[in-house]
Each structure stands twice: as C-alpha cells, then as structure tokens.
Design a protein around this motif. Structure first.
Motif, PDB file in Angstrom:
ATOM      1  N   GLY A  42     -36.458  -9.948  30.143  1.00 54.52           N
ATOM      2  CA  GLY A  42     -35.213  -9.484  30.725  1.00 54.52           C
ATOM      3  C   GLY A  42     -34.515  -8.450  29.864  1.00 54.52           C
ATOM      4  N   THR A  43     -33.362  -8.018  30.344  1.00 52.77           N
ATOM      5  CA  THR A  43     -32.508  -7.090  29.600  1.00 52.77           C
ATOM      6  C   THR A  43     -31.252  -7.837  29.216  1.00 52.77           C
ATOM      7  OG1 THR A  43     -33.355  -5.205  30.858  1.00 52.77           O
ATOM      8  CG2 THR A  43     -31.287  -4.895  29.676  1.00 52.77           C
ATOM      9  N   ALA A  44     -31.117  -8.149  27.938  1.00 48.56           N
ATOM     10  CA  ALA A  44     -29.984  -8.946  27.492  1.00 48.56           C
ATOM     11  C   ALA A  44     -29.837  -8.846  25.983  1.00 48.56           C
ATOM     12  CB  ALA A  44     -30.176 -10.423  27.877  1.00 48.56           C
ATOM     13  N   ALA A  66     -33.781  -8.467  12.148  1.00 49.21           N
ATOM     14  CA  ALA A  66     -33.670  -7.239  11.361  1.00 49.21           C
ATOM     15  C   ALA A  66     -34.470  -6.104  11.970  1.00 49.21           C
ATOM     16  CB  ALA A  66     -34.129  -7.496   9.928  1.00 49.21           C
ATOM     17  N   GLN A  67     -35.475  -6.464  12.777  1.00 50.02           N
ATOM     18  CA  GLN A  67     -36.344  -5.457  13.401  1.00 50.02           C
ATOM     19  C   GLN A  67     -35.924  -5.118  14.831  1.00 50.02           C
ATOM     20  OE1 GLN A  67     -40.429  -6.951  13.115  1.00 50.02           O
ATOM     21  NE2 GLN A  67     -39.850  -8.028  11.258  1.00 50.02           N
ATOM     22  N   ASP A  68     -35.199  -6.014  15.485  1.00 46.70           N
ATOM     23  CA  ASP A  68     -34.864  -5.835  16.906  1.00 46.70           C
ATOM     24  C   ASP A  68     -33.363  -6.028  17.108  1.00 46.70           C
ATOM     25  OD1 ASP A  68     -34.529  -6.076  19.730  1.00 46.70           O
ATOM     26  OD2 ASP A  68     -36.630  -6.639  19.921  1.00 46.70           O
ATOM     27  N   PRO A  69     -32.631  -4.962  17.380  1.00 45.65           N
ATOM     28  CA  PRO A  69     -31.164  -5.069  17.498  1.00 45.65           C
ATOM     29  C   PRO A  69     -30.690  -5.874  18.687  1.00 45.65           C
ATOM     30  CG  PRO A  69     -31.918  -2.874  18.133  1.00 45.65           C
ATOM     31  CD  PRO A  69     -33.106  -3.582  17.544  1.00 45.65           C
ATOM     32  N   ARG A  70     -31.581  -6.213  19.624  1.00 47.91           N
ATOM     33  CA  ARG A  70     -31.164  -7.066  20.739  1.00 47.91           C
ATOM     34  C   ARG A  70     -30.816  -8.471  20.261  1.00 47.91           C
ATOM     35  NH1 ARG A  70     -36.037  -7.172  24.645  1.00 47.91           N
ATOM     36  NH2 ARG A  70     -37.068  -7.323  22.590  1.00 47.91           N
ATOM     37  N   ILE A  71     -31.413  -8.911  19.148  1.00 45.06           N
ATOM     38  CA  ILE A  71     -31.145 -10.257  18.628  1.00 45.06           C
ATOM     39  C   ILE A  71     -29.826 -10.219  17.874  1.00 45.06           C
ATOM     40  CG2 ILE A  71     -31.986 -12.153  17.218  1.00 45.06           C
ATOM     41  CD1 ILE A  71     -34.822 -11.110  17.657  1.00 45.06           C
ATOM     42  N   ALA A  72     -28.777 -10.695  18.524  1.00 44.46           N
ATOM     43  CA  ALA A  72     -27.429 -10.624  17.967  1.00 44.46           C
ATOM     44  C   ALA A  72     -27.122 -11.789  17.044  1.00 44.46           C
ATOM     45  CB  ALA A  72     -26.404 -10.585  19.102  1.00 44.46           C
ATOM     46  N   GLY A  73     -27.858 -12.892  17.201  1.00 38.80           N
ATOM     47  CA  GLY A  73     -27.595 -14.063  16.381  1.00 38.80           C
ATOM     48  C   GLY A  73     -28.805 -14.966  16.314  1.00 38.80           C
ATOM     49  N   VAL A  74     -28.850 -15.770  15.250  1.00 38.18           N
ATOM     50  CA  VAL A  74     -29.922 -16.746  15.060  1.00 38.18           C
ATOM     51  C   VAL A  74     -29.297 -18.114  14.811  1.00 38.18           C
ATOM     52  CG1 VAL A  74     -31.718 -17.539  13.458  1.00 38.18           C
ATOM     53  CG2 VAL A  74     -31.673 -15.144  14.213  1.00 38.18           C
ATOM     54  N   VAL A  75     -29.756 -19.095  15.565  1.00 38.19           N
ATOM     55  CA  VAL A  75     -29.399 -20.494  15.333  1.00 38.19           C
ATOM     56  C   VAL A  75     -30.602 -21.130  14.666  1.00 38.19           C
ATOM     57  CG1 VAL A  75     -28.767 -22.700  16.368  1.00 38.19           C
ATOM     58  CG2 VAL A  75     -27.843 -20.569  17.301  1.00 38.19           C
ATOM     59  N   GLY A  76     -30.454 -21.509  13.405  1.00 35.93           N
ATOM     60  CA  GLY A  76     -31.588 -21.973  12.630  1.00 35.93           C
ATOM     61  C   GLY A  76     -31.600 -23.466  12.402  1.00 35.93           C
TER      62      GLY A  76
END
Length: 274
Positions: A42-44, A66-76
């Motif tokens: 998808g586009t998100a 760090a490689q893909d600006p679409r990833i705005a946050g990480v829940v680890g």
C-alpha cells in the motif's frame, strides 16, 4: 486520504529469531519467507512493529527505518523483566524513530506477567523516555491489563488487534474492553481482526466486523481508534487492499474528520510522528 499504517511487520528469516515461524507446512507456510519494506503493497506512512523477542530484531527494524523514510516509527522489544531493562530502553531511545515496546504477552503462559514480572524501573524508563506500550493480548489478559492501565496513567497504551476477539458470543471481551476504554490514555488498534474471524465469517466478513467495530467505536470513540493492517500476517486471511476496502466501508457513516482521525491522525498523535 492520508494513511498511516500503525501496525505492519518486516522480517528476514535468516536472522534466526522468529521462533513462531519455524518449521514447514501448516497455516503459516504462506508467510514463512522474507518480507521487506519494498514488498509493502500500500501507500502509507508505517509503524513497524516487532515480530521477534529480541533487541537485535528491534535494531534490525531501526536499520530499515534509516533506509526507508516511509517507516515513521518502530515499536520494538525489550525484556521488561531483565535487570538491565531500563538501560536497554535508554539505549534504544537514543534513536528518535524508536517509539515504544511490545512484549509478546499473548505467548506467555502467565496471563499476569506484566504486573508480576516486569520491573518497576523498566516501566519507569518507558515513561521517562516518552515511549508507548503496545499490548499484544487476548481476552484472558484483559483484567490484568486493566489493572496495569489504572496503575500507569502516564504511559500511553494501545491494545493491538482489539485483543483478538473470537467468533461468537464474547461477554468477557466486551466487559474487559469497555473497562479499558474507561482510561483516557488507552487506545485500540483496528488491525488483525480479519485473521480472527471463522472461515464462515470470512466468506462475508462485513457483518462480523461491524459487530466488533460498533462497540469499539462506542467505547473508545473515533479519537482513540487507530487503523492498522497487520501486514503480512493479514495475508493469511485476505489482501491488504481487501482490508482497506472493508475498513472504508466500516468508517463510511462517520464524518470526514472522524475517518481522518482513525486512518492517520490518531496514529500520528499517539506515536508522536510527523
């Protein structure tokens, strides 16, 4: 309309810490392969959520961000019962993309683990670093989660997959979710619901989904419901676009402002992303 997917996963099986995906055959076979950001259909804007109980996997997700600006946050993931949990949280929090933690509570035998085993200093560290708590729970955890939420009103909490309501009558789910909705800092993700439906319900999923969505909307309101796909686990039950279309139908009676809140504004606010 702008879309933030508050719940998607990426994994690389050769990393070796996805125990739940081990083996061959069975219902998980279709997702027993690598899934990378370029595979997302998808586009998100994306919130990448842990799928393995290791700090190494959290660092892997941060490297993808760090490689893909679409990833705005990480829940680890952090072992909240470990002696060094607070230090690990502080270390991960140096990366501004690290937004919260998700212990894999659904897989732990002790339904009360979060309130009996998690170290107070670890929970305090989550608050001190402005992090969020994703609750991967089922119906059996709801009484415990209500106690946890009541004890920690300063910790933003979201219930993943609406606590995975099961087909048929679910009075304990209704009671537990309604009680949790009484806490203003508790949110709920509209994600993973298609996977919990019975085979018969999936043949025509809209009525079953409406029966789940209607009380959630009544309890949490449009300001505390957050859309997510649970991709690629979603693909075991349906397609990304199919889930997107179903949720558009569920949200159709709402105002444009309320739809926007559920589809992107609530996730942006909850996770503190731009």
């Amino acid at each position: 309309m702008t879309l933030v997917d508050s719940h998607c996963h990426f994994w690389q099986l050769s990393r070796g810490d996805y125990d739940w995906l081990d083996g061959t055959g069975g219902p998980l076979e279709p997702i027993r392969r690598d899934f990378a950001p370029q595979d997302y259909p998808g586009t998100a804007r994306l919130i990448a959520v842990q799928a393995a109980p290791s700090v190494a996997e959290t660092e892997f997700l941060l490297s993808l961000a760090a490689q893909d600006p679409r990833i705005a946050g990480v829940v680890g993931w952090v072992d909240l019962s470990a002696a060094d949990a607070a230090e690990t949280i502080a270390f991960l929090s140096q990366n501004p993309v690290f937004k919260g933690v998700r212990p894999m509570l659904q897989g732990l035998e002790d339904s009360d683990w979060l309130v009996t085993a998690a170290r107070p200093e670890a929970i305090a560290a989550l608050k001190a670093h402005g992090l969020r708590f994703d609750a991967l729970v089922t119906e059996r955890h709801l009484p415990m989660l209500q106690r946890f939420a009541a004890a920690h009103p300063e910790l933003p909490l979201v219930i993943d997959h609406a606590a995975k309501p099961q087909p048929g009558a679910r009075p304990a789910w209704h009671q537990g979710m309604q009680a949790l909705a009484g806490h203003a800092h508790v949110h709920c993700k509209l994600s993973g619901l298609l996977n919990e439906l019975s085979d018969a319900e999936r043949a025509d999923p809209l009525p079953a989904l409406q029966a789940i969505f209607a009380p959630l909307l009544n309890w949490f309101g449009p300001e505390r419901l957050i859309w997510g796909s649970d991709w690629p686990v979603l693909t075991l039950a349906g397609s990304w676009q199919g889930w997107r279309d179903l949720t558009e139908t569920l949200l159709a009676p709402l105002s444009e402002a309320d739809r926007a809140a559920i589809l992107h504004r609530n996730a942006t606010r909850f996770y503190g992303v731009t």
